[in-house]
Design a protein around this motif. Structure first.
Motif, PDB file in Angstrom:
ATOM      1  N   TYR A  92     -21.456 -39.190 -31.424  1.00  0.00           N
ATOM      2  CA  TYR A  92     -20.415 -38.984 -32.441  1.00  0.00           C
ATOM      3  C   TYR A  92     -21.035 -38.841 -33.815  1.00  0.00           C
ATOM      4  CZ  TYR A  92     -17.032 -40.217 -28.881  1.00  0.00           C
ATOM      5  OH  TYR A  92     -16.277 -40.221 -27.736  1.00  0.00           O
ATOM      6  N   LYS A  93     -20.329 -38.115 -34.663  1.00  0.00           N
ATOM      7  CA  LYS A  93     -20.742 -38.021 -36.061  1.00  0.00           C
ATOM      8  C   LYS A  93     -19.495 -38.131 -36.936  1.00  0.00           C
ATOM      9  CE  LYS A  93     -20.588 -32.964 -36.157  1.00  0.00           C
ATOM     10  NZ  LYS A  93     -21.331 -31.707 -36.372  1.00  0.00           N
ATOM     11  N   PRO A  94     -19.659 -38.576 -38.178  1.00  0.00           N
ATOM     12  CA  PRO A  94     -18.500 -38.633 -39.067  1.00  0.00           C
ATOM     13  C   PRO A  94     -17.920 -37.236 -39.274  1.00  0.00           C
ATOM     14  CG  PRO A  94     -20.346 -39.854 -39.982  1.00  0.00           C
ATOM     15  CD  PRO A  94     -20.877 -39.090 -38.809  1.00  0.00           C
ATOM     16  N   MET A 113     -14.510 -40.128 -36.623  1.00  0.00           N
ATOM     17  CA  MET A 113     -15.712 -39.598 -35.957  1.00  0.00           C
ATOM     18  C   MET A 113     -15.314 -38.489 -34.986  1.00  0.00           C
ATOM     19  SD  MET A 113     -18.180 -41.864 -36.883  1.00  0.00           S
ATOM     20  CE  MET A 113     -19.379 -42.066 -35.569  1.00  0.00           C
TER      21      MET A 113
END
Ligand code: CTP
Length: 209
Positions: A92-94, A113
């Motif tokens: 996951y990434k922001p 996210m």
């Protein structure tokens, strides 16, 4: 052969100074790269940020984020015979990376996210006559999950290990093939496991023609 190896963690930035990542040391991927070079192969090592020195003789491409790892791998893969994906990629990434630094608010904050791209699945889609060795880090239902990943990412085999491998000097792995069964198991230092895996690849996987 010319082998693409991914290693280490990726980082996903919340702002210009903070990131989410994991405790991967990069040792498994670096041990694979060292042994492949020692056995006479060319190695492109796409590596996240780690504290250890890359083995001599590799073509090292340093990255931080999952997007950078994907771009570096997609650029290198067409010229390679196969890939070993040992990297611990953030899932996951922001949704938004804030420019500058997020200031304290005096209360809790929520960060939305989204999933990162799957680097290995992307290589799986452009596989053609190349081979793909994935890793699977599983805490439960291990062989079933490893087989699902093998299929989803178009791998020839998957190296199954468990969370104790992260950051450790040793590893205990099973090699899972397309039947979902373990065809090999190796245990010991990451160097020893790497030597066994590179030997197996030399015996069972061919250079692209
Ligand atoms: N991988 C990748 N890109 C991602 C996630 C994983 O290339 N965004 C690769 C890893 O390098 C590894 C394989 O896919 O070779 C499996 O990684 P793993 O973390 O075990 O599984 P995930 O696919 O991330 O699934 P989950 O975390 O839900 O178990």
């Amino acid at each position: 052969m010319r082998i693409l190896i991914t290693a280490g963690p990726t980082r996903e930035y919340l702002d210009d100074v903070r990131y989410l990542s994991n405790a991967s040391s990069g040792r498994m991927g670096y041990a694979l790269a060292a042994d492949a070079v020692a056995k006479g192969h060319e190695v492109v090592l796409v590596t996240g940020a780690v504290d250890i020195t890359p083995p001599n003789g590799c073509d090292v491409r340093s990255v931080q984020t999952t997007d950078e790892m994907r771009n570096a791998c997609e650029a290198a893969f067409p010229e390679c015979d196969g890939v070993i994906a040992a990297a611990a990629v953030c899932d996951y990434k922001p949704l938004h990376r804030v420019t500058g630094k997020i200031a304290k608010t005096g209360g809790p904050i929520t960060i939305e996210m989204i999933e990162t791209d799957d680097v290995l699945a992307g290589l799986g889609r452009q596989k053609r006559n190349r081979w793909i060795v994935g890793f699977a880090l599983e805490a439960s239902n291990s062989r079933e999950n490893a087989l699902q990943k093998l299929r989803a990412k178009n791998c020839d085999v998957v190296v199954l290990n468990d969370p104790s491998a992260i950051g450790s000097l040793t590893n205990s792995v099973e090699l899972i093939d397309a039947t979902g069964q373990p065809i090999e198991s190796w245990k010991g230092t990451k160097e020893k496991v790497a030597q066994a895996l590179i030997c197996w690849i030399e015996k069972h996987l061919s250079p692209r023609n």
